[in-house]
Design an enzyme around this catalytic site. Structure first.
Site, mmCIF file in Angstrom:
data_model
loop_
_atom_site.group_PDB
_atom_site.id
_atom_site.type_symbol
_atom_site.label_atom_id
_atom_site.label_comp_id
_atom_site.label_asym_id
_atom_site.label_seq_id
_atom_site.Cartn_x
_atom_site.Cartn_y
_atom_site.Cartn_z
ATOM 1 N N GLU A 1 37.043 42.295 45.846
ATOM 2 C CA GLU A 1 37.854 43.482 45.511
ATOM 3 C C GLU A 1 37.244 44.220 44.319
ATOM 4 O O GLU A 1 37.157 45.451 44.302
ATOM 5 C CB GLU A 1 39.302 43.076 45.180
ATOM 6 C CG GLU A 1 40.117 42.559 46.357
ATOM 7 C CD GLU A 1 39.761 41.129 46.745
ATOM 8 O OE1 GLU A 1 39.108 40.419 45.949
ATOM 9 O OE2 GLU A 1 40.125 40.710 47.864
ATOM 10 N N SER B 1 31.152 26.265 35.304
ATOM 11 C CA SER B 1 30.224 25.499 36.152
ATOM 12 C C SER B 1 29.239 24.719 35.283
ATOM 13 O O SER B 1 28.687 25.253 34.323
ATOM 14 C CB SER B 1 29.419 26.435 37.056
ATOM 15 O OG SER B 1 30.268 27.236 37.822
ATOM 16 N N GLN C 1 28.449 28.763 31.119
ATOM 17 C CA GLN C 1 28.952 30.104 30.796
ATOM 18 C C GLN C 1 30.470 30.032 30.577
ATOM 19 O O GLN C 1 31.225 29.887 31.546
ATOM 20 C CB GLN C 1 28.617 31.027 31.975
ATOM 21 C CG GLN C 1 29.009 32.465 31.794
ATOM 22 C CD GLN C 1 28.777 33.258 33.088
ATOM 23 O OE1 GLN C 1 28.600 32.680 34.164
ATOM 24 N NE2 GLN C 1 28.782 34.568 32.997
ATOM 25 N N GLY C 2 30.899 30.143 29.336
ATOM 26 C CA GLY C 2 32.330 30.049 29.024
ATOM 27 C C GLY C 2 32.940 31.434 28.892
ATOM 28 O O GLY C 2 33.246 31.882 27.779
ATOM 29 N N SER D 1 35.336 32.930 31.772
ATOM 30 C CA SER D 1 36.652 33.011 32.413
ATOM 31 C C SER D 1 37.694 32.158 31.692
ATOM 32 O O SER D 1 37.393 31.077 31.184
ATOM 33 C CB SER D 1 36.567 32.535 33.865
ATOM 34 O OG SER D 1 35.643 33.312 34.568
ATOM 35 N N GLU E 1 23.117 38.202 35.750
ATOM 36 C CA GLU E 1 23.658 37.210 36.678
ATOM 37 C C GLU E 1 23.298 37.576 38.118
ATOM 38 O O GLU E 1 22.714 36.805 38.861
ATOM 39 C CB GLU E 1 25.173 37.150 36.493
ATOM 40 C CG GLU E 1 25.808 35.897 37.036
ATOM 41 C CD GLU E 1 27.279 35.789 36.642
ATOM 42 O OE1 GLU E 1 27.767 36.653 35.868
ATOM 43 O OE2 GLU E 1 27.935 34.853 37.111
#
Ligand SMILES: Cc1cc2nc3c(=O)[nH]c(=O)nc-3n(C[C@H](O)[C@H](O)[C@H](O)COP(=O)(O)OP(=O)(O)OC[C@H]3O[C@@H](n4cnc5c(N)ncnc54)[C@H](O)[C@@H]3O)c2cc1C
Length: 400
Positions: free
Chosen positions: A361, A158, A123-124, A126, A241
């Protein structure tokens, strides 16, 4: 919701238990690559037994399990101490996203090798300056004939070292508002323009990577969901997800709580009221987590997709897992703080739980705004970037 199994759900569970009894996953071998190969072989075994895409519709090679059966599946996998399959991001994220947004040709091309683990996915999303605020991403794709030329950097990817394909979100329009200028690509990792550089975590495992993308080429036919639609397609990925992993995570947590309880019982530490109290607290949290995960099913049944309440599961799970792994050394002894041991790994790996796939958060913001209906934080605060209602990463997962 009614948690009593129907006859067919009981039959589903028994069939799965029988299959697991004759096809046990076996112990995890040592070493990153050996562990990966073990998880890949496990997925192949699952696929041969018709269990790899348990929640996938039968038309795409899945078992077409209901939500409740899928929950049972994850619970039984957890109880059997089965690993997550090697292509977990393909099965839980890429596959369902392609099913919704893909053309018939894309479904035909990509879905089967996801199930068989012949093609692994990462998963690209971030980037160094775009994590929680995903829509701030800068990787750009420029049209060149019937190809796109992509340049930029992704981070924390990952499993990129094992992946053939990447779910890549890139900016295709520099002038459009930030959510609207994005597109979603299926990028072939095996090309000179893509460089994978491992990042070692505190556990010592290079679980994730940096991706340096320099004029990588992506054919137009690998665009998913159309030009400028990347934000909507990415939300489909993000919603899947957390929904998929919630059950698995809470079962894993239950195993760890039980193991710690057994350790305390066998060493006589249960007689210490502080230890007994801490374990009781963990037990209650884990039970609440289980029930909350099941409650999330009713939301999916009602609205057809996971709701923001799923953030509660991820928040509670990550916090409880950290409390548990910090309690472990006091029960297991110094061994749990020695590098290379199971409990030390759990302790160190748990640090990332409150960051990966949506930080605590951000989850609290979502719960405050979208579950409790509180006003949005800093809505008119000076200098706040216009984030939009769903601008922050809203979902979570063990592997992302
Ligand atoms: C183990 C692991 C695996 C991962 N795997 C993947 C992967 O495969 N693919 C992928 O794309 N990404 C992956 N990630 C990245 C992950 O999704 C991001 O780390 C996460 O979204 C947070 O982004 P960031 O690290 O850029 O932190 P930032 O967004 O920079 O946040 C920094 C801090 O500011 C806080 N913050 C930010 N915005 C707000 C706000 N609006 N309100 C309150 N606080 C705020 C955050 O909570 C955090 O404490 C992985 C991360 C981990 C730890």
């Amino acid at each position: 919701m009614d948690l009593t199994f129907t006859e067919s759900e009981t039959a589903f569970r028994d069939e799965l238990r029988d299959w697991l009894a004759t096809n046990p996953p076996g112990p995890e071998p040592e070493g990153e690559d050996a562990g990966y190969n073990w998880r890949r072989d496990w997925q192949r075994k699952l696929n041969e037994g018709g269990w790899a895409g348990v929640h996938w519709p039968t038309e795409y090679g899945g078992r077409g399990a209901s939500l409740m059966e899928t929950a049972i599946f994850f619970e039984e996998m957890g109880k059997a101490k089965a690993p997550l399959p090697a292509n977990v991001l393909g099965l839980l994220l890429a596959g369902p996203t392609i099913m919704i947004w893909g053309t018939p040709e894309q479904k035909e091309r990509y879905l089967q090798p996801i199930l068989s683990a012949d093609e692994i996915w990462c998963q690209g999303f971030s980037e160094p300056d775009a994590g929680s605020d995903l829509a701030a991403l800068k990787t750009r794709a420029v049209k060149d004939g019937d190809e796109w030329v992509v340049t930029g950097q992704k981070v924390w990817t990952s499993g990129a070292q094992y992946s053939k394909w990447c779910m890549l979100v890139a900016r295709t329009d520099q002038d459009a508002p930030k959510h609207k200028g994005l597109s979603y690509f299926l990028m072939d990792m095996e090309q000179p323009g893509v460089q994978v550089v491992p990042l070692k975590q505190i556990t010592g495992d290079p679980e994730f990577n940096e991706l340096f993308i320099e004029e990588a080429r992506i054919p137009d036919e690998n665009l998913l969901g159309g030009v400028g639609n990347g934000w909507k397609v990415a939300l489909t990925t993000l919603m899947n997800e957390r929904a998929g992993l919630g059950f698995f995570l809470q079962v894993r947590l239950r195993q760890l709580v039980d193991e710690l309880y057994d350790e305390a019982a066998s060493s006589g530490m249960l007689d210490d009221p502080r230890v007994a109290d801490a374990l009781a607290d963990l037990h209650i949290r884990t039970e609440i987590l289980r029930l909350t995960a099941y409650r999330g099913l009713s939301v999916i049944e009602q609205y057809g997709q996971p709701g923001p309440e799923g953030s509660l599961v991820k928040w509670l799970w990550s916090e409880t897992n950290q409390i548990l792994t910090q309690l472990a050394p006091g029960i297991v002894g110094p061994d749990a703080l020695t590098a290379g041991t199971r409990w030390s790994y759990e302790l160190l790996r748990a640090r990332g739980n409150t960051i990966e796939g949506g930080t605590t958060e951000i989850l609290k913001n979502i719960i405050a705004e979208r579950v409790l209906g509180l006003p949005r934080a800093g809505r008119n605060a000076p200098g706040r970037r216009d984030a939009g209602p769903t601008a922050v990463r809203t979902t979570a997962g063990g592997d992302s």
